[in-house]
Design an enzyme around this catalytic site. Structure first.
Site, mmCIF file in Angstrom:
data_model
loop_
_atom_site.group_PDB
_atom_site.id
_atom_site.type_symbol
_atom_site.label_atom_id
_atom_site.label_comp_id
_atom_site.label_asym_id
_atom_site.label_seq_id
_atom_site.Cartn_x
_atom_site.Cartn_y
_atom_site.Cartn_z
ATOM 1 N N ASP A 84 0.874 -1.170 0.000
ATOM 2 C CA ASP A 84 0.000 0.000 0.000
ATOM 3 C C ASP A 84 0.913 1.222 0.000
ATOM 4 O O ASP A 84 1.864 1.280 0.796
ATOM 5 C CB ASP A 84 -0.898 -0.022 1.252
ATOM 6 C CG ASP A 84 -1.975 1.037 1.146
ATOM 7 O OD1 ASP A 84 -1.627 2.223 0.953
ATOM 8 O OD2 ASP A 84 -3.159 0.667 1.243
ATOM 9 N N VAL A 85 0.624 2.156 -0.862
ATOM 10 C CA VAL A 85 1.538 3.288 -1.037
ATOM 11 C C VAL A 85 1.528 4.221 0.178
ATOM 12 O O VAL A 85 2.362 5.125 0.277
ATOM 13 C CB VAL A 85 1.201 4.028 -2.355
ATOM 14 C CG1 VAL A 85 -0.035 4.889 -2.205
ATOM 15 C CG2 VAL A 85 2.377 4.817 -2.859
ATOM 16 N N HIS A 226 -3.679 19.313 -20.859
ATOM 17 C CA HIS A 226 -3.279 19.081 -22.252
ATOM 18 C C HIS A 226 -3.451 20.338 -23.133
ATOM 19 O O HIS A 226 -2.565 20.713 -23.886
ATOM 20 C CB HIS A 226 -4.110 17.958 -22.869
ATOM 21 C CG HIS A 226 -4.057 16.664 -22.113
ATOM 22 N ND1 HIS A 226 -2.889 16.145 -21.619
ATOM 23 C CD2 HIS A 226 -5.024 15.778 -21.785
ATOM 24 C CE1 HIS A 226 -3.141 14.987 -21.012
ATOM 25 N NE2 HIS A 226 -4.432 14.754 -21.097
HETATM 26 P P1 NDP Z 1 -6.785 2.835 -12.086
HETATM 27 O O1 NDP Z 1 -7.833 3.071 -11.058
HETATM 28 O O2 NDP Z 1 -7.050 1.901 -13.205
HETATM 29 O O3 NDP Z 1 -5.453 2.325 -11.371
HETATM 30 C C1 NDP Z 1 -4.994 2.846 -10.165
HETATM 31 C C2 NDP Z 1 -4.204 1.756 -9.454
HETATM 32 O O4 NDP Z 1 -3.747 2.268 -8.204
HETATM 33 C C3 NDP Z 1 -5.067 0.536 -9.152
HETATM 34 O O5 NDP Z 1 -4.337 -0.605 -9.527
HETATM 35 C C4 NDP Z 1 -5.265 0.628 -7.663
HETATM 36 O O6 NDP Z 1 -5.400 -0.612 -7.018
HETATM 37 C C5 NDP Z 1 -3.967 1.256 -7.229
HETATM 38 N N1 NDP Z 1 -4.090 1.825 -5.888
HETATM 39 C C6 NDP Z 1 -5.129 2.534 -5.381
HETATM 40 N N2 NDP Z 1 -4.875 2.854 -4.106
HETATM 41 C C7 NDP Z 1 -3.661 2.323 -3.800
HETATM 42 C C8 NDP Z 1 -2.858 2.318 -2.630
HETATM 43 N N3 NDP Z 1 -3.248 2.925 -1.505
HETATM 44 N N4 NDP Z 1 -1.671 1.675 -2.681
HETATM 45 C C9 NDP Z 1 -1.257 1.046 -3.803
HETATM 46 N N5 NDP Z 1 -1.980 1.022 -4.940
HETATM 47 C C10 NDP Z 1 -3.172 1.657 -4.927
HETATM 48 O O7 NDP Z 1 -6.383 4.285 -12.614
HETATM 49 P P2 NDP Z 1 -5.599 4.634 -13.966
HETATM 50 O O8 NDP Z 1 -4.524 3.641 -14.167
HETATM 51 O O9 NDP Z 1 -6.570 4.895 -15.036
HETATM 52 O O10 NDP Z 1 -4.960 6.051 -13.590
HETATM 53 C C11 NDP Z 1 -3.763 6.198 -12.828
HETATM 54 C C12 NDP Z 1 -3.258 7.608 -13.026
HETATM 55 O O11 NDP Z 1 -2.967 7.826 -14.389
HETATM 56 C C13 NDP Z 1 -4.275 8.698 -12.642
HETATM 57 O O12 NDP Z 1 -3.569 9.756 -12.083
HETATM 58 C C14 NDP Z 1 -4.872 9.095 -13.976
HETATM 59 O O13 NDP Z 1 -5.359 10.419 -13.963
HETATM 60 C C15 NDP Z 1 -3.652 8.974 -14.879
HETATM 61 N N6 NDP Z 1 -3.954 8.781 -16.305
HETATM 62 C C16 NDP Z 1 -4.651 7.677 -16.718
HETATM 63 C C17 NDP Z 1 -4.913 7.472 -18.056
HETATM 64 C C18 NDP Z 1 -5.646 6.269 -18.548
HETATM 65 O O14 NDP Z 1 -5.958 6.220 -19.742
HETATM 66 N N7 NDP Z 1 -5.957 5.318 -17.707
HETATM 67 C C19 NDP Z 1 -4.461 8.459 -19.082
HETATM 68 C C20 NDP Z 1 -3.730 9.566 -18.545
HETATM 69 C C21 NDP Z 1 -3.501 9.700 -17.204
HETATM 70 P P3 NDP Z 1 -6.844 -1.145 -6.570
HETATM 71 O O15 NDP Z 1 -7.365 -1.831 -7.786
HETATM 72 O O16 NDP Z 1 -6.535 -2.064 -5.441
HETATM 73 O O17 NDP Z 1 -7.656 0.031 -6.141
#
Ligand code: NDP
EC number: 1.1.1.49
Length: 453
Positions: A84-85, A226
């Site tokens: 967990d971060v 953007h």
């Molecule tokens: P997701 O919700 O798909 O992924 C986020 C990840 O973070 C999940 O795997 C989640 O795990 C994990 N997470 C959440 N809380 C914690 C924690 N406390 N400790 C460790 N891991 C944790 O989001 P996205 O991947 O879509 O987005 C991530 C970032 O990228 C955001 O800032 C978004 O704005 C940015 N972004 C995304 C784009 C996209 O197309 N997806 C494009 C451009 C930017 P869990 O499943 O357990 O919650």
């Protein structure tokens, strides 16, 4: 070059669709060596074997064009850590080692600040770098606070506030067209240019992303980052070099030159909308407020338009229209530079003579120039379009930005003061919209958006 990368949020959408394929592109192009190590962290109760099989499937889906051996090499470089971060001990295990590491926060933005504090407590090796996704904060105050926390962790040149639009080939098109040619720059001012439209209109709807989008909306998702970044590149003075200091100084100048929007300006020059039920390409689309996970009481906009003016010698008198919307009739992603009409036409009529427009395509990337050419009958004129395809880039945007992170080149990442200035530009809009001073206009999905005023 740093040869260790940690991804927090490694099983998320960004990691699957962009980071793993971006790394595979780097491997394919020979930028990553055998010693490259990938530490993948998430809260899931997975082990490395399970992560690797998931990553293999994601790369088949999102990176299937890359050679199988490159995909295998990236998967083999990955180790999974359940962490967990917000837990310093778990984070310390992910970043363990003496060599510098690049840490990518592919996490919900609400966790950025706490993650940075945890990394601080966990002990980041000297020379490490940190990468944050958009949106950087949710308003000016939170961006200032996030910058403060980051400054305690690493020096500014080790912070990569990424905006993948800046890694698109379009950016090179804009910079190259303007700065490596003589024909455009003498015309690049308000005497010749009436309006610049920076547009990201898409047919795509919410696509199941309510968890993020319903808290952001079109203004924070697209315009604040953007589209303002593209404005900077189009409007900046020629920098001395494309090094990080010169380039980013010129971009900040543009943001600082944006004329502050008064309350009256916000009413006249901004529009917000939200899609209603409709049809796109023959498919029924529900109203945004009926999409899964949407809370209608948030009043989230799916269409945003802001018209800005710059108080500078070069641009006083030109309008910059920034606009983005979802569920629209057609995809239109471009920077369109509209030149003023010619001062005098030596012909009897002007019916077929249209002002010139130069378009930098964002998706697909390319360049078009609308001119007036010869018509089929004698002494007649007709619209003429010149089109140029851009060469295919060796690396996709996320490959390029990961390379910049690993090699330590922050020129195309957003500097701390730049992120704050971008929020400052839109602060009056955010405030007026949150107080409902600008009505949210409904538009049918599959239409051209709210009717122009
Ligand atoms: P997701 O919700 O798909 O992924 C986020 C990840 O973070 C999940 O795997 C989640 O795990 C994990 N997470 C959440 N809380 C914690 C924690 N406390 N400790 C460790 N891991 C944790 O989001 P996205 O991947 O879509 O987005 C991530 C970032 O990228 C955001 O800032 C978004 O704005 C940015 N972004 C995304 C784009 C996209 O197309 N997806 C494009 C451009 C930017 P869990 O499943 O357990 O919650």
């Amino acid at each position: 070059m740093i040869d260790r990368l940690a991804i927090f949020g490694a099983t998320g959408d960004l990691s699957a669709r962009y980071l793993l394929p971006g790394l595979t592109a780097l491997w394919t192009a020979g930028h990553l060596g055998e010693g490259f190590q990938l530490a993948c962290a998430d809260r899931s109760d997975w082990d490395t074997e399970r992560f690797r099989s998931w990553a293999t499937a994601q790369l088949e889906r999102h990176g299937g064009d890359y050679p199988a051996d490159a995909r295998k090499a990236i998967v083999a470089s990955a180790r999974f850590h359940r962490a967990d971060v917000t837990d310093p001990a778990g984070v310390a295990a992910v970043i363990a080692g003496d060599r510098p590491i690049a840490v990518y926060l592919a996490l919900p933005p609400a966790l950025f600040s706490r993650s940075v504090s945890t990394l601080h407590r966990a002990g980041l090796p000297a020379g490490s770098r940190i990468v944050l996704e958009k949106p950087f904060g949710e308003d000016l105050d939170s961006a200032v606070e996030l910058n403060r926390v980051l400054a305690e962790l690493v020096p500014e040149d080790a912070v990569f506030r990424v905006d993948h639009f800046l890694a698109m080939t379009t950016v090179e098109n804009v910079l190259g067209s303007r700065l490596a040619n003589r024909v455009l720059e003498p015309l690049w001012n308000s005497a010749h240019i009436a309006e610049v439209e920076i547009v990201w209109d898409e047919r795509l709807t919410l696509e199941g992303r309510a968890g993020y989008y319903d808290h952001a909306g079109a203004l924070k998702d697209m315009v604040q980052n953007h589209l303002l970044q593209l404005l900077c590149l189009v409007a900046m003075e020629p920098p001395i070099s494309l090094g990080e200091r010169d380039l980013r100084n010129r971009k900040v100048d543009v943001l600082r030159s944006v004329r502050p929007l008064t309350g009256e300006d916000v009413l006249r020059r901004t529009r917000r909308g939200r899609y209603l039920a409709g049809r796109i390409d023959g498919h029924e689309v529900p109203a945004y407020t009926d999409e899964d996970g949407v809370d209608p009481s948030r009043d989230t906009e799916t269409f945003a338009e802001v018209v800005l003016e710059l108080d500078s010698w070069r641009w006083s008198g030109t309008k910059f229209r920034l606009r983005s919307g979802k569920a629209l009739r057609r995809d239109r992603m471009e920077v369109a530079v509209h030149f003023r009409p010619v001062p005098h036409l030596p012909f009897g009529h002007s019916g077929d003579v249209l002002p010139n427009v130069l378009r930098f395509g964002l998706d697909p990337e390319g360049l078009t120039l609308d001119l007036t050419g010869t018509g089929s009958r004698a002494r007649t004129f007709a619209p003429l379009r010149l089109t140029a395809q851009m060469p295919q880039s060796e690396l996709p945007p996320y490959g390029r930005l990961l390379l910049d992170v690993l090699t330590g080149n922050p020129a195309l990442s957003i500097r701390g003061d730049e992120a704050e200035e971008a929020w400052r530009v839109l602060a009056p809009v955010l405030s007026a919209w949150s107080e409902n001073l600008v009505p949210i206009e409904g538009y049918p999905a599959g239409s051209d958006g709210p009717a122009p005023r």
